[in-house]
Design a protein around this motif. Structure first.
Motif, PDB file in Angstrom:
ATOM      1  N   THR A   2       4.056 -18.801 -12.738  1.00 32.27           N
ATOM      2  CA  THR A   2       3.127 -18.008 -11.933  1.00 32.27           C
ATOM      3  C   THR A   2       2.644 -16.793 -12.725  1.00 32.27           C
ATOM      4  O   THR A   2       3.455 -16.049 -13.270  1.00 32.27           O
ATOM      5  CB  THR A   2       3.827 -17.528 -10.639  1.00 32.27           C
ATOM      6  N   VAL A   4       1.148 -13.076 -13.173  1.00 31.72           N
ATOM      7  CA  VAL A   4       1.200 -11.818 -12.436  1.00 31.72           C
ATOM      8  C   VAL A   4       0.163 -10.860 -13.022  1.00 31.72           C
ATOM      9  O   VAL A   4       0.140 -10.611 -14.233  1.00 31.72           O
ATOM     10  CB  VAL A   4       2.599 -11.163 -12.513  1.00 31.72           C
ATOM     11  N   VAL A  33      -1.002 -14.528  -3.906  1.00 28.46           N
ATOM     12  CA  VAL A  33      -0.162 -13.683  -3.072  1.00 28.46           C
ATOM     13  C   VAL A  33      -0.302 -12.251  -3.574  1.00 28.46           C
ATOM     14  O   VAL A  33      -0.256 -12.007  -4.777  1.00 28.46           O
ATOM     15  CB  VAL A  33       1.318 -14.118  -3.121  1.00 28.46           C
ATOM     16  N   LEU A  76       9.710 -10.659  -5.399  1.00 29.76           N
ATOM     17  CA  LEU A  76       9.043 -11.602  -6.292  1.00 29.76           C
ATOM     18  C   LEU A  76       9.661 -12.998  -6.188  1.00 29.76           C
ATOM     19  O   LEU A  76       8.950 -13.999  -6.104  1.00 29.76           O
ATOM     20  CB  LEU A  76       9.129 -11.112  -7.743  1.00 29.76           C
ATOM     21  N   VAL A  79       8.639 -14.642  -2.938  1.00 27.80           N
ATOM     22  CA  VAL A  79       7.227 -15.036  -2.952  1.00 27.80           C
ATOM     23  C   VAL A  79       7.048 -16.330  -3.738  1.00 27.80           C
ATOM     24  O   VAL A  79       6.359 -17.255  -3.300  1.00 27.80           O
ATOM     25  CB  VAL A  79       6.369 -13.901  -3.567  1.00 27.80           C
ATOM     26  N   ILE A  88       0.157 -13.981  -8.665  1.00 29.27           N
ATOM     27  CA  ILE A  88       0.586 -12.868  -7.825  1.00 29.27           C
ATOM     28  C   ILE A  88      -0.165 -11.628  -8.265  1.00 29.27           C
ATOM     29  O   ILE A  88      -0.185 -11.289  -9.456  1.00 29.27           O
ATOM     30  CB  ILE A  88       2.108 -12.619  -7.948  1.00 29.27           C
TER      31      ILE A  88
END
Length: 347
Positions: A2, A4, A33, A76, A79, A88
């Motif tokens: 993911t 960030v 998110v 985190l 999520v 994210i």
């Protein structure tokens, strides 16, 4: 893995507006998110962004460094496990330090299955000069550690003022991409390129981690001038999440709650629009309520409609809003006279 992206920016710079633009026009095909950290007791932007279909974890705490070594890694992990997002977005408090946030993300990358993709700072072009002068480390840290700097409100600046703002930013950060074109003139792909072309800001991240090490031991705890036996400073929080009274023993490093005051309340009070206008007009006069840097809220009007307002020094906006479960007001600044604000708003 993911990605960030950290979207930082000083109080009232336009972070929330820019995030909406990213979600709508740039990352619209991705599962997003947003995690935000509000300085103050009342989180207001959360409701606005939920309308755009974004899941939000709000962490209302004044001390971002302590919040991040505590519940941030858990947030985190949750999520990632619950939503499996492509990306994210982290929106730190307006008075949070970008180096602290970037360092905290790097500390938990492996554990959480995430990768720090970009560090972006939104800066009000009209206030770069005065904020660098007046708010030192809190403002310059966000400029210095960004890979991309997005200037807001450039459409109302002269060429001369815009060049001056860019020059001042370049003195703090010679390497960042700087977006100076008004956002409404840019399509999503142009913004994506500006954000992603520095998507591996290795040097800046190294700098952020070095900066972080000055204030954090290898265990990820922020020790505050006295020894915690294996205990992170978030264990000594007051109920509101701030570690009041702690001082770093490193010169030039302060907590937001040492410098800034935040006051927030929920209220069922109803207001005339002219009342809110008078209140916002009065915020510009320092002797009335102190030095107010940011005010925002959503309240019910006397006629049953709802109003949402935003204030930064020198300007404010009041617009129609969808009803919320109750009214909310938040004011942030220095030397704020909260008793006078409560008196004016009847809360």
């Amino acid at each position: 893995m993911t990605k960030v992206d950290i979207i930082s920016g000083f109080l009232g710079a336009g972070k929330t507006t820019f995030i909406k633009r990213l979600v709508t026009d740039v990352f619209q095909k991705e599962q997003i998110v947003l995690i935000e950290n509000e300085f103050g007791e009342i989180g207001i932007d959360g409701g606005f962004l939920k309308d755009a279909g974004i899941e939000i974890t709000e962490m209302n705490s004044g001390c971002i460094c302590c919040t991040l070594v505590g519940d941030f890694s858990e947030a985190l992990k949750q999520v990632v496990e619950q939503y499996h997002p492509d990306r994210i977005l982290i929106e730190p408090s307006g008075v949070g330090k970008l180096s602290d946030v970037a360092g905290a993300v790097r500390n938990v990358e492996e554990d959480c299955g995430i990768e720090l993709n970009s560090c972006i700072t939104v800066a009000d072009g009209k206030k770069v000069k005065s904020y660098l002068r007046n708010f030192g480390e809190f403002y310059s840290n966000q400029i210095e550690h960004a890979a991309t700097i997005v200037l807001s409100r450039t459409q109302s600046m002269t060429d001369e003022k815009l060049k001056e703002a860019v020059h001042l930013i370049r003195e703090e950060n010679p390497d960042a991409s700087i977006i100076t074109t008004p956002w409404d003139k840019l399509d999503g792909e142009v913004i994506r390129k500006a954000v992603e072309q520095t998507s591996k800001p290795t040097d800046l991240l190294k700098k952020a981690c070095l900066h972080q090490e000055h204030y954090h031991h290898g265990d990820g705890c922020c020790h505050h001038g006295h020894h915690h036996d294996e205990e992170c400073c978030h264990h000594s929080h007051h109920e509101d999440g701030c570690c009041h009274g702690h001082h770093h023993d490193h010169e030039g490093h302060h907590h937001a709650d040492e410098i800034f005051t935040s006051w927030g309340t929920e209220t069922a009070e109803k207001y005339e629009r002219t009342e809110i206008e008078r209140f916002l007009d009065a915020l510009t006069e320092e002797h009335t309520y102190g030095t107010v840097l940011r005010a925002k809220g959503i309240v019910e009007g006397m006629d049953g409609t709802w109003m949402e307002f935003d204030y930064v020094p020198g300007e404010y906006e009041i617009r129609d809003a969808k009803p919320d479960y109750t009214g909310k007001v938040c004011v942030i600044g220095t030397d704020i006279h909260t008793d006078k604000i409560q008196q004016t708003l009847h809360v």
